[in-house]
Every structure is written in C-alpha cells, then in structure tokens.
Write an enzyme that holds these catalytic residues in place. Structure first.
Site, PDB file in Angstrom:
ATOM      1  N   GLU A 107       0.844  -1.194   0.000  1.00 15.43           N
ATOM      2  CA  GLU A 107       0.000   0.000   0.000  1.00 15.43           C
ATOM      3  C   GLU A 107       0.884   1.250   0.000  1.00 15.43           C
ATOM      4  OE1 GLU A 107      -3.783   1.741   2.594  1.00 15.43           O
ATOM      5  OE2 GLU A 107      -2.254   0.515   3.606  1.00 15.43           O
ATOM      6  N   LYS A 119     -10.233   0.974  -1.914  1.00 12.74           N
ATOM      7  CA  LYS A 119     -10.302   0.636  -0.506  1.00 12.74           C
ATOM      8  C   LYS A 119     -11.686   1.015   0.015  1.00 12.74           C
ATOM      9  CE  LYS A 119      -7.503   1.131   3.725  1.00 12.74           C
ATOM     10  NZ  LYS A 119      -6.254   1.746   4.265  1.00 12.74           N
ATOM     11  N   CYS A 145      -5.234  -3.275   3.098  1.00 17.05           N
ATOM     12  CA  CYS A 145      -4.877  -3.040   4.494  1.00 17.05           C
ATOM     13  C   CYS A 145      -6.074  -3.161   5.448  1.00 17.05           C
ATOM     14  CB  CYS A 145      -4.193  -1.683   4.610  1.00 17.05           C
ATOM     15  SG  CYS A 145      -3.290  -1.450   6.177  1.00 17.05           S
TER      16      CYS A 145
END
Length: 509
Positions: free
Chosen positions: A263, A339, A373
C-alpha cells in the site's frame, strides 16, 4: 469378528466370475441374484478399470461395478432398464463424461470394517483419473417398506438425511459425500423393499476439466512473488519507476504468475511536493502520478509476462480522493479495487473516502480478490469475495507499528481459514522522515493458507524477515483448495447455517 485380515483391492478379471456370482447371489437374493457370466465379462471388456474388487487372502469379499455414461442423459430421470439391453448386456458409453455406479456390495460377514468406503474411494479416484464429470448412481432404499404406511418417499429421504431413520444403502451413500438430486419412480419395479423407488445420487468431481485448448486451460499451480518494499528518499519519478521495474523483472525471472506491491509504495514522491506541511494537498500531489504509474506498470506486466498487483495509490475522481489498487494483467487489461474502509488517519489528514464495490477478478492463474490493508480487518468483505469463488486474496498494507501490523496479519490469517483460500499480505519497511505520517514502517510480508493437513502445520506458506527489503515467493496449489472445500477436516464455507443468517451487499443509494 474376522481375524488375520489381508486386504487387497484390484480390478476384476474373467476368471473371477464364480466368486462374483457367489457373492451377488448371497447379497441380492431378494432381487434376482447375480448377473449372468456374459454380462460381467462384457463389463470387464468395455470398461476394465471400472470393475473393482476387494479380496481377503485371495477371496473376493466386495465388488463395485461401473460403466461410463452421458451425464446429460443419466442425471435426468431414468430406470435401471435404461442401462441394460434385452440380452442383459450393460450399455457402456466409451465417450461418456460420467461414471454410473451399478453395484457396490460387501459380503455380510465382512461388514462393519468400513470396506465399502474403500470401494467408493477407488471409484472416486478413477473418476478423477479419467477426468469424468461425476459419479451417478440409482440407489435403492430397502428400508422404505417398513415406513411406507406412515410417510411418502420424499419424507422418508428427509428422515434418513436427518438420521431419524437408518437406511443401509442411502445412509452409507450420504456419508460418502453423495448428494440426492431427485427421486426415481419405478426404477426397479421388482425391488419390493424399496417399492420400486430409488434415489438418483451424484458425487461431483471437483477436478473435472472440460475438453479445451491446453493453452487456455486453468492453471492449478500458481507462483506468487511479493515485494517487501524499502521506503527511501528519491529524486524523481523516473528513479522510483526504475526501482519498480527492477523488482518486476526480478520476480518474473522466477516464472511468477503474480507480483504484489505494498500500500502507498510510491509515497516517497510526496517528498518532491513543494508544500509538505499541508497533508491534504500532499496526498493530492501524490495522486497526480497515479495514472502514469498505472500505465507503466501495465506495460511492465505485458513486457515481463506477469500479473501485477500495484499495491495502492491515491486517485482523484470528481474531486474525491480514493485509495486504489490496480490489477494489471499480463494480457494488457487493467482492473481496479478501491479501498472500502478508510482509517481515521486517512479520513482526517488526507480526506480520503471509501469505495463502494468489491469483486473477484478472473485471471489466467486463478480468481483473485484485493483488500487494501484496513479492509482485511472486516470479515464481511472476505466472505463476500469467497462467495464469488475467490482462490487468492491479495492484501497490500502499510503499518507503522508492530501492533498495527499484527492486526492486519491476524485478521488475514482468519480470512484464509474461514474462507478456505490463500491470503498474501505485503507491506513496506524503512522510513521517510521527510513525509508526515509516513515516517516509520513495520512489516513482515506473508502468505497464509487454510489450516488443514495438506498445508504447513502453522498455515504459513512463506514469510519475509521483518523490516528487511526482500522478495518473497510461494507456490500455491489451487486444487488443494478445491479438495479442502469439499473434503477437508472442516468445511467452513459449506457448513455455514444459511438457514439462520445471510450476508448481503447493499447497493449504493
């Protein structure tokens, strides 16, 4: 109890007929006894591998007879007579794409040793070896006559399935992963105990591959590479892109199918911003390079013949900043995954918003998902992807401290177990003193598997040395996932109580 057993399993030969006749007459005394000799000999001639026997010290104590059939024809209603001509020859279709289980029987004195399971397992292995779609069988329900006065056949099947009633044939078949697909009427009218009824049973070969061009067939052995990236100061975009190309080149030299970056791997470019004190503007400055990185990494994917998961980068759409990962396939196509869950830091300091769509991507090396993440810490997302038959979940992450890293790691391991898939996590190390909120990193990139006998004892396929720039490789067997989902010690996906709960993705208002 029989002592001094010495069991072997083999294919029948013509010389075995007298023993076959004796055994079938004993077991099938109520429905006509043994097949005539020419029928058994014809079966051995037409499909020798399908005629299996189990013997003890040379004495045949169990047999399983099978033929090849058309799946389309015999997965639909039929009778036993559809398999047999007027001369009692059983009709084997050498071009058939399924096996049909004709008979499976164990001598009465040898019951209780689970020997029938051995014959069924031999059939399953034969089905896999011949790349057949399924095993079909018409199963008698010999205890139905005892309950016919109080329940119809469908109710009887349900009672056996729920183990309220024991049926010597159906109970056994259900315990061997066969599924009842329909009730057959007048299947064998002379079977008075079953009152002519039978179940159509099916065992699906999860490894079945339809005939296709070999070049386009599905890969089952997949190699992934991940870059545990060292954050370092750079002087230009070209310098950082050279580093990206170097790693893609290196990983492709090892014939990898995928390479994964962390990321915000290109965050060092924030150091080139004229005003780094304003974090909101700094992340927008970084976003100005994303289109170039996406295009160049796509070209690297084609040039080095490898699928590239680009970690993640900020993207501005309609003046809104998103955190986006790209899948750059080696055929030149590009997909994106935003995300979904934004951390308090991203929301507060960079004013990033979450996306509203997740999906599984088809590739030439399996079906893959991407969760960036923080997203992997929400089990709903992994489960939604698993429901789309995901094989590999890629998780690019950035964490500054070990406790933050452990949240990602432990949640990723949970996703691998509960969704019966592989999970690859990849982060960055080093430091960027000149970039606010990205000044320190903590990472140990890893590959996780389901937790079962066919995987490493700790369910960790590979991992890097913590906080050291390096490349990690791991070979993943996609067929193991199929076996785990079907025949594993536990079946987390199959055993969900969907009668009690469900998970739904809500459309964006």
């Amino acid at each position: 109890m029989i002592e001094d057993l010495h069991l072997t399993i083999r294919n029948l030969t013509n010389n075995d007929y007298e023993q076959v006749k004796t055994l079938m007459d004993k077991v099938y005394h109520d429905i006509g006894g043994s097949w005539p000799e020419h029928t058994i000999h014809q079966l051995i001639k037409d499909f020798p591998e399908g005629q299996i026997c189990l013997e003890d010290h040379g004495k045949i104590v169990g047999i399983a007879l099978s033929v090849q059939v058309s799946y389309q024809r015999f997965s639909n209603p039929h009778t036993y007579d559809d398999l047999v001509d007027q001369k009692e020859n059983i009709l084997n279709d050498a071009m058939g794409d399924a096996m049909y289980g004709l008979d499976a029987l164990i001598a009465p004195e040898y019951r209780g040793y689970r020997l029938g399971r051995r014959l069924y397992e031999a059939r399953k292995e034969l089905c896999r070896q011949h790349n057949l779609r399924a095993i079909l069988a018409g199963g008698r329900i010999p205890n139905y006559h005892e309950h016919a006065h109080e329940m119809n056949p469908a109710e009887y099947l349900e009672a056996v399935r729920e183990r309220r009633i024991y049926d010597p044939i159906l109970t056994f078949q259900l315990s061997n992963d066969f599924q009842v697909t329909r009730l057959l009427k007048r299947y064998m009218p002379e079977d008075e105990k079953s009152q002519g009824y039978a179940t159509l049973l099916e065992w699906k070969n999860i490894f079945f591959e339809p005939d296709t061009n070999v070049i386009r067939s599905r890969k089952t052995q997949v190699r992934i590479g991940a870059i545990q990236w060292q954050m370092r100061e750079v002087e230009s975009v070209d310098e950082l892109l050279k580093q990206v190309e170097y790693f893609i080149d290196a990983v492709s030299d090892y014939k990898s199918d995928f390479v994964l970056f962390p990321e915000f791997f290109n965050a060092p470019l924030i150091g080139l911003s004229p005003d780094q004190s304003n974090q909101t503007e700094a992340i927008r400055f970084l976003a100005s390079f994303t289109e170039r990185f996406k295009n160049e990494m796509s070209q690297f994917a084609v040039g080095y013949n490898i699928n590239v998961i680009t970690g993640s980068m900020p993207v501005i759409e309609d003046d809104i900043v998103y955190n986006v990962s790209y899948l750059c396939r080696r055929d030149g196509t590009v997909e994106e995954q935003k995300k979904i869950h934004i951390t308090p830091h991203e929301r507060r300091d960079w004013v990033i918003q979450g996306g509203n769509e997740i999906r599984v991507f088809n590739t030439d090396a399996g079906r893959v998902g991407i969760l960036i993440c923080y997203d992997v810490e929400f089990p709903e997302l992994g489960r939604l992807l698993a429901e789309q038959d995901m094989d590999i979940l890629f998780v690019p992450f950035w964490t500054d401290t070990k406790n933050g890293y452990l949240r990602v790691r432990r949640c990723a391991q949970a996703r691998a177990i509960e969704n019966e898939c592989y999970v690859v996590i990849c982060g960055s190390c080093g430091n960027l003193p000149q970039v606010e909120n990205l000044d320190i990193q903590y990472a140990q990139s890893s590959v996780f598997s389901p937790s079962d006998f066919s995987y490493p004892h700790d369910a960790v396929m590979a991992e890097t040395t913590a906080n050291t720039e390096m490349i990690m490789f791991s070979d993943l067997d996609l067929d193991k996932l199929k076996l785990t989902r079907s025949e594993g010690s536990v079946n987390n996906l199959k055993d969900r109580r969907t009668d009690l709960y469900a998970l739904n993705w809500k459309k964006q208002p």
